[in-house]
Design an enzyme around this catalytic site. Structure first.
Site, PDB file in Angstrom:
ATOM      1  CB  THR A  14      -0.933   0.029   1.236  1.00 28.79           C
ATOM      2  OG1 THR A  14      -0.108  -0.010   2.416  1.00 28.79           O
ATOM      3  CG2 THR A  14      -1.874  -1.151   1.235  1.00 28.79           C
ATOM      4  CB  VAL A  17       8.321   1.962  -3.292  1.00 26.54           C
ATOM      5  CG1 VAL A  17       9.095   0.919  -4.086  1.00 26.54           C
ATOM      6  CG2 VAL A  17       9.126   3.254  -3.213  1.00 26.54           C
ATOM      7  NE  ARG A  42      -0.052   2.506  10.225  1.00 29.21           N
ATOM      8  CZ  ARG A  42       0.172   3.144   9.080  1.00 29.21           C
ATOM      9  NH1 ARG A  42      -0.791   3.842   8.508  1.00 29.21           N
ATOM     10  NH2 ARG A  42       1.360   3.104   8.499  1.00 29.21           N
ATOM     11  CB  SER A  43      -1.894  -0.948   5.356  1.00 30.61           C
ATOM     12  OG  SER A  43      -1.396   0.331   5.627  1.00 30.61           O
ATOM     13  NE  ARG A 102      19.395  -0.136  -0.564  1.00 35.34           N
ATOM     14  CZ  ARG A 102      18.762   1.004  -0.342  1.00 35.34           C
ATOM     15  NH1 ARG A 102      19.409   2.008   0.238  1.00 35.34           N
ATOM     16  NH2 ARG A 102      17.505   1.160  -0.687  1.00 35.34           N
ATOM     17  CB  CYS A 131      16.114   6.333  -5.372  1.00 31.11           C
ATOM     18  SG  CYS A 131      16.223   7.382  -3.910  1.00 31.11           S
ATOM     19  CB  SER A 161       7.912  10.997  -4.553  1.00 31.37           C
ATOM     20  OG  SER A 161       8.971  11.027  -5.482  1.00 31.37           O
ATOM     21  NE  ARG A 244      13.860  14.517   0.500  1.00 31.44           N
ATOM     22  CZ  ARG A 244      13.971  13.216   0.204  1.00 31.44           C
ATOM     23  NH1 ARG A 244      13.881  12.804  -1.053  1.00 31.44           N
ATOM     24  NH2 ARG A 244      14.176  12.333   1.157  1.00 31.44           N
ATOM     25  CG  HIS A 251      15.963  11.458  -6.795  1.00 32.26           C
ATOM     26  ND1 HIS A 251      14.875  12.090  -6.220  1.00 32.26           N
ATOM     27  CD2 HIS A 251      16.295  10.440  -5.946  1.00 32.26           C
ATOM     28  CE1 HIS A 251      14.568  11.473  -5.089  1.00 32.26           C
ATOM     29  NE2 HIS A 251      15.401  10.468  -4.899  1.00 32.26           N
ATOM     30  CG  ASN A 325      12.154   9.793  -6.890  1.00 36.59           C
ATOM     31  OD1 ASN A 325      11.764  10.547  -7.782  1.00 36.59           O
ATOM     32  ND2 ASN A 325      11.550   9.701  -5.733  1.00 36.59           N
TER      33      ASN A 325
END
Lengths: 349, 349
Positions: A14, A17, A42-43, A102, A131, A161, A244, A251, A325
């Site tokens: 939800t 991304v 929650r979702s 990562r 990203c 975003s 930002r 981006h 992005n």
């Protein structure tokens, strides 16, 4: 859904991304036999639509992954740390879009255009880079391969975003408040979890993610460390300043590089980049053609322009690199990894 | 106005920078015996207020400068080229805020904190540098003086007010159009005189001023050439990428430098910058303290933060430099030049 295909779970279905992941699986026609959208408690219960079918989102638990072959994670690092190993234990391959794994030396960090072959070394989990890293390495790897690469200095111009759907709302809300001379509500940016919040509307904020002790932010260190890992070059000099901006999606990056080989020209770079996968060259100053965030939003490719030879250093070049992005920077790259896994025979039938 | 003081003309008195010049002369209490606001024929007849007195703007002609001791120009390069020599011929000293004379070897290009002494070489005209150059040299000159400086790579984040009052209106108008889902009107930015116009609202546009044949824009070449001239160092390596943002006022700059001296620390830079004139250090990542455009707008100083030592190059550093492009970047610097001329006895009584 196809009769043939894979049983796929999307964790964080939800979120900003996650939604893009569903759309991209559908749009690129990845062979999905069944789709399981998962989320936080929650979702859970919300509905998503996939290939015309309405599916109820379920709460992600270890048992959710029984029978799943491919799980795309994008629900925050703590969810990945808790549930990705559970998914692997149950036979799934995980493509994780968070920063949780990562830099783990046992986990490949993959941008298919750059290091697809690293997938062969996987132990169940594959990490999707940050990203801002992805678009940079897509643009620089063809140059590195052709001419060598010694140094990267990047300054970013990143869209809100990247901080989630709520950050987009905050930017537009603040923009209205500024234009109506109202007090500006600051609750999310620059970093939801940090102490202070600053106005992003009509401003530029030099902080993305939390600060480390060395004065760099985590976002900057991600760009530095991930680039070295993806390019398999620990000697590569990389520095980043991440900023930002009040841009919704897309981006941009101002990149200075030094190549290894002498005598390289802008024309040489153009030729190499014209042939490069996942990349569109937009570079004609005489026609004011260069990449811009609002043009890149919604597109799959990485866009490169404003290529100039440094005026002092004969191996120095400057580039302007822009990408969506949420797509190449996140959802698209994850789905491309899934396709690569399939192509390399790494997805179990 | 004072009984004692100078007979001052402001050319371009109705423009964005001209208005700031009037305000700054008044606010810093520059000794003005009489003020003559000048403009194009089109704006002549308008009224401005200076120290509580309403004054009618007159059309600038060669004869306007009879009896004028100090003339501040900010009405575009062609006006300066035509009228500045006429003002000098009639005994005035000209401080010119356009790019008309900046690279003329016989004309000093001055930022008082950096090269005030160059004023002594003047031949009637003194050039005020480009906004993005001024804030950079104010931040870097103290470092250069203390530790030497070999290389500068700068990426800018520039406000629309640098393109004039109409560009500000365009940005806000476009912002409304985007949020109302209306078609976006594009008439001015990125460059009024160029062929194509692009949306600046919620975007980042990598073009300021026209393109040169070498792929750099004039704005980028201004930063490169002016910095070398102001610092009296033709061997200094300087490169720039200039980008326009949806910010009203306040230019930001991400700067990578290499100093000459070995063993310099961030603490050394802090110490030097804390003592530097016209500069405020805002650099405490633990408290999320760093400069931002919306905070710098309306302030006189140049703000510096996010100072980091490069992780690979022991003489490399990164900085984030922000200033009000209309004040220190233009009007304030011009008025400071006037004060310096007075202090050095270069203004005739």
């Amino acid at each position: 859904m196809s009769q043939t295909g894979y049983r796929v779970a999307v964790v964080g279905a939800t979120g900003a991304v996650g939604q893009q992941m569903l759309k991209t699986l559908e749009r690129l026609n990845f062979p999905v036999a069944s789709l399981l959208p998962l989320s936080s408690k929650r979702s859970a219960g919300k509905k998503i639509t996939f290939k015309g079918e309405e599916i109820t989102v379920q709460e992600a638990t270890p048992e959710s992954f029984e029978g799943i072959q491919l799980a795309l994670f994008s629900a925050g690092g703590s969810v990945s740390k808790a549930l990705a190993p559970e998914a692997v234990k149950r036979g799934a391959i995980v493509v994780d879009n968070t920063s949780a794994f990562r830099m783990d030396p046992n986990i490949p960090l993959v941008v298919p255009e750059v290091n697809e072959q690293d997938l062969k070394e996987h132990n169940g989990i594959i990490a999707n880079p940050n990203c801002s890293t992805i678009q940079m390495v897509v643009a620089l790897e063809p140059i590195r391969k052709a001419f060598g690469l010694n140094k990267i200095v990047v300054s970013t111009y990143q869209a809100v975003s990247g901080a989630g759907a709520e950050a987009i709302d905050e930017m537009y809300n603040q923009s209205k408040q500024v234009m109506n001379n109202e007090e500006v509500t600051k609750e999310i940016l620059p970093v939801g979890g940090d102490k202070k919040h600053y106005q992003i509307a009509f401003n530029a904020v030099p902080q993305i993610d939390l600060f480390q002790e060395n004065g760099f932010t985590f976002e900057e260190m991600k760009m530095i460390n991930e680039t070295k890992k993806i390019m398999h070059d620990n000697e590569l000099h990389v520095a980043a300043t991440c900023v930002r901006l009040p841009v919704e999606t897309g981006h941009s990056e101002s990149i200075y590089i030094e190549v290894e080989k002498n005598g390289v020209s802008v024309k040489d770079l153009h030729e190499v980049l014209q042939e490069a996968p996942g990349l569109t060259l937009q570079d004609d100053p005489t026609q004011q053609i260069y990449p811009m965030a609002i043009d890149a939003a919604g597109k799959d490719d990485v866009f490169v322009g404003r290529i100039r030879k440094d005026l002092d250093n004969t191996t120095g070049f400057h580039l302007w690199v822009v990408a969506d992005n949420l797509l190449k920077g996140a959802a698209l790259n994850s789905v491309q990894i899934a396709f690569s896994l399939q192509k390399l025979g790494l997805l179990k039938d």
